[in-house]
Design a protein around this motif. Structure first.
Motif, PDB file in Angstrom:
ATOM      1  N   LEU A  83       0.823  -1.207   0.000  1.00 25.61           N
ATOM      2  CA  LEU A  83       0.000   0.000   0.000  1.00 25.61           C
ATOM      3  C   LEU A  83       0.859   1.260   0.000  1.00 25.61           C
ATOM      4  O   LEU A  83       0.544   2.232  -0.696  1.00 25.61           O
ATOM      5  N   ALA A  84       1.957   1.261   0.742  1.00 29.36           N
ATOM      6  CA  ALA A  84       2.843   2.427   0.769  1.00 29.36           C
ATOM      7  C   ALA A  84       3.459   2.662  -0.605  1.00 29.36           C
ATOM      8  O   ALA A  84       3.563   3.806  -1.065  1.00 29.36           O
ATOM      9  N   ILE A 130       1.250   6.585  -7.141  1.00 31.23           N
ATOM     10  CA  ILE A 130       0.050   7.201  -7.703  1.00 31.23           C
ATOM     11  C   ILE A 130      -0.009   8.687  -7.380  1.00 31.23           C
ATOM     12  O   ILE A 130      -0.397   9.506  -8.223  1.00 31.23           O
ATOM     13  N   ARG A 131       0.428   9.075  -6.187  1.00 30.49           N
ATOM     14  CA  ARG A 131       0.288  10.457  -5.764  1.00 30.49           C
ATOM     15  C   ARG A 131       1.316  11.387  -6.423  1.00 30.49           C
ATOM     16  O   ARG A 131       1.007  12.555  -6.669  1.00 30.49           O
ATOM     17  N   SER A 146       0.604   3.966  -3.040  1.00 30.16           N
ATOM     18  CA  SER A 146       0.202   5.337  -2.739  1.00 30.16           C
ATOM     19  C   SER A 146       1.261   6.336  -3.194  1.00 30.16           C
ATOM     20  O   SER A 146       0.940   7.375  -3.791  1.00 30.16           O
TER      21      SER A 146
END
Length: 267
Positions: free
Chosen positions: A185-186, A192-193, A189
């Motif tokens: 998840l890290a 994508i960010r 994220s």
């Protein structure tokens, strides 16, 4: 668009060039197209849409990237072009479809390589597992990509623009600090960010180019993205050539040794 296939990441991958001059990019494009290099001419007066809107909800470009778009707008005006605010509409389902395809492509690569899941890093196992699930549920469909491509092509005609200008990134690149040891998840994220702007047009299969327009306060280069309708590659290269003439960029990073000299670059 071509048929979706696992060997091209279901339509997400394409050959391209990373060059330090527009002239080299022209040669590279011509080689990929299988023809002699085209002679670039200054584009006629263009109407360029400008958008800071992020395809990812809750993500906005930071100040250096906003400033880069403003600088690009001034360069366009100096070259005789017009700019108008023009925000694309990025459907939520587009992001979900793109992510599902990304997952499935990684899973297909693992299958093709004959790699056992236990041989993968923990974050990669999660990625592949979700890719297999996405394919089983039918979330990777050519019809979805075709529909988005048609909508993207119509965006240029509906807004009477020749090209679209956006930030290239939303922020600085993540620090290189042991991402393989961090959670899936890290990793997701962070990717994508900081880099949301290219993905929608990649899914649509439209031509685009990233052009340098200066440096961030931290010294890292900053660029902008231009996107065009099908067949606009030479137009994109022509605008990039105008930028290079008006605001030339250094071909080498400060202190980078020049090949064959052993001495650092001064450019």
């Amino acid at each position: 668009p071509c048929q979706l296939g696992a060997d091209d990441w279901f339509g997400l991958t394409e050959h391209g060039m990373l060059t330090s001059t527009v002239a080299d990019a022209v040669v590279g494009f011509s080689v990929l197209a299988g023809r002699r290099p085209d002679k670039l001419v200054p584009p006629a007066r263009l109407r360029v849409g400008v958008s800071l809107r992020s395809p990812v909800r809750g993500v906005s470009p930071d100040a250096p990237n906003r400033d880069a778009v403003a600088a690009a707008g001034r360069l366009l005006a100096a070259a005789g072009h017009d700019t108008v605010p023009t925000d694309p509409v990025y459907p939520t389902r587009l992001g979900l479809q793109g992510i599902a395809t990304w997952f499935a492509a990684a899973a297909a690569d693992v299958r093709a390589a004959g790699v056992a899941p236990r041989q993968l890093q923990r974050r990669s196992r999660r990625h592949v597992t979700l890719g297999e699930w996405a394919q089983r549920r039918g979330y990777v469909r050519e019809a979805d990509r075709t529909a988005w491509r048609e909508r993207s092509v119509n965006f240029f005609a509906d807004n009477s623009i020749d090209l679209l200008l956006t930030p290239a990134l939303a922020g600085p690149p993540p620090e290189a600090a042991g991402w393989s040891g961090r959670s899936w998840l890290a990793n997701m994220s962070a990717n994508i960010r900081y880099a949301p702007y290219a993905a929608p047009w990649n899914i649509a299969g439209l031509p685009s180019i990233v052009v340098p327009v200066g440096r961030r306060p931290d010294g890292l280069p900053v660029g902008v993205q231009f996107v065009g309708p099908p067949g606009s590659e030479l137009l994109l290269l022509g605008v990039a050539g105008q930028f290079e003439m008006q605001a030339p960029w250094a071909r080498h990073a400060p202190g980078y040794p020049r090949v064959g000299t052993g001495s650092p670059a001064t450019a």
